[in-house]
Design a protein around this motif. Structure first.
Motif, PDB file in Angstrom:
ATOM      1  N   LEU A   1       0.848  -1.192   0.000  1.00  0.00           N
ATOM      2  CA  LEU A   1       0.000   0.000   0.000  1.00  0.00           C
ATOM      3  C   LEU A   1       0.882   1.241   0.000  1.00  0.00           C
ATOM      4  O   LEU A   1       0.619   2.195  -0.724  1.00  0.00           O
ATOM      5  N   TYR A   2       1.927   1.211   0.795  1.00  0.00           N
ATOM      6  CA  TYR A   2       2.822   2.364   0.885  1.00  0.00           C
ATOM      7  C   TYR A   2       3.396   2.728  -0.486  1.00  0.00           C
ATOM      8  O   TYR A   2       3.403   3.892  -0.878  1.00  0.00           O
ATOM      9  N   SER A   3       3.867   1.727  -1.217  1.00  0.00           N
ATOM     10  CA  SER A   3       4.413   1.990  -2.553  1.00  0.00           C
ATOM     11  C   SER A   3       3.347   2.556  -3.481  1.00  0.00           C
ATOM     12  O   SER A   3       3.617   3.450  -4.274  1.00  0.00           O
ATOM     13  N   SER A   4       2.138   2.048  -3.359  1.00  0.00           N
ATOM     14  CA  SER A   4       1.072   2.520  -4.247  1.00  0.00           C
ATOM     15  C   SER A   4       0.635   3.941  -3.905  1.00  0.00           C
ATOM     16  O   SER A   4       0.310   4.711  -4.799  1.00  0.00           O
TER      17      SER A   4
ATOM     18  N   GLU B   1      -0.900  10.106  -9.199  1.00  0.00           N
ATOM     19  CA  GLU B   1      -2.175   9.593  -9.702  1.00  0.00           C
ATOM     20  C   GLU B   1      -2.004   9.022 -11.106  1.00  0.00           C
ATOM     21  O   GLU B   1      -2.503   7.944 -11.418  1.00  0.00           O
ATOM     22  N   LYS B   2      -1.271   9.750 -11.944  1.00  0.00           N
ATOM     23  CA  LYS B   2      -1.058   9.314 -13.324  1.00  0.00           C
ATOM     24  C   LYS B   2      -0.344   7.963 -13.373  1.00  0.00           C
ATOM     25  O   LYS B   2      -0.773   7.054 -14.085  1.00  0.00           O
TER      26      LYS B   2
ATOM     27  N   ILE C   1      -4.409   0.433 -13.080  1.00  0.00           N
ATOM     28  CA  ILE C   1      -5.797   0.452 -13.557  1.00  0.00           C
ATOM     29  C   ILE C   1      -5.850   0.089 -15.050  1.00  0.00           C
ATOM     30  O   ILE C   1      -6.523  -0.865 -15.437  1.00  0.00           O
ATOM     31  N   CYS C   2      -5.124   0.824 -15.863  1.00  0.00           N
ATOM     32  CA  CYS C   2      -5.182   0.629 -17.323  1.00  0.00           C
ATOM     33  C   CYS C   2      -4.836  -0.779 -17.798  1.00  0.00           C
ATOM     34  O   CYS C   2      -5.521  -1.297 -18.694  1.00  0.00           O
TER      35      CYS C   2
END
Length: 179
Positions: free
Chosen positions: A134-137, A142-143, A150-151
């Motif tokens: 989670l920390y890395s994410s 956002e991009k 997501i993509c």
């Protein structure tokens, strides 16, 4: 700070050093801002609150404050919500948070929860190639987050972008949709 009484500035410097942030560090300016116009008693009370809320030792509080002095300016309500989420939902350990205290600076609704849901969804459905924390994410812009997480899953999880956007607006989905 330029218009502040010189004695008060000296007291702020002493206080910032007292919370473990050395004068020469990059965080010193932020530490000055964090302790500015707070009494020693208020700072001590906040340190005690951090120890109790995050189950930190004195050493862990010093590590957290040295790395993210802004934690001293966070409201008790904000810290409490983050601790509940990070311990109960995410399952993080106190020492993990103490060494990565900037995690406490991110918005619960706009970043922590939505990204947690995405990571959890991707892991549960075998769509995450690596063991991303989670920390890395949350440190990703956002991009970059959208491009990397997501993509690539538009076909396998067509509603992921929509569910993530809803979560970023504060809607807490019970489950992200797979089909």
């Amino acid at each position: 700070m330029l218009t502040t009484n010189p004695e008060r500035v000296r007291a702020m410097v002493t206080c910032a050093e007292g919370i473990g942030v050395p004068r020469g560090s990059a965080m010193f300016r932020k530490a000055l801002h964090a302790v500015a116009f707070q009494s020693k008693e208020k700072i001590a009370a906040k340190v005690d609150y951090l120890k109790n809320t995050f189950r930190w030792s004195d050493a862990e509080v010093r590590i957290a404050v040295r790395k993210y002095p802004g934690v001293l300016r966070k409201s008790k309500e904000s810290l409490n919500r983050r601790s509940e989420f990070l311990f109960s939902k995410v399952g993080l350990e106190p020492v993990y948070i103490a060494h990565r205290p900037e995690i406490l600076s991110y918005s619960m609704e706009g970043r922590l929860r939505p990204r947690y849901y995405v990571i959890k969804f991707l892991k549960q459905n075998g769509l995450l190639d690596c063991d991303l924390s989670l920390y890395s994410s949350i440190k990703m812009t956002e991009k970059v987050f959208v491009e990397k997480l997501i993509c690539p899953h538009k076909e396998a999880a067509p509603h992921l972008a929509e569910d993530y956007a809803a979560a970023c607006k504060g809607e807490v989905p019970t489950n992200f949709r797979f089909t």
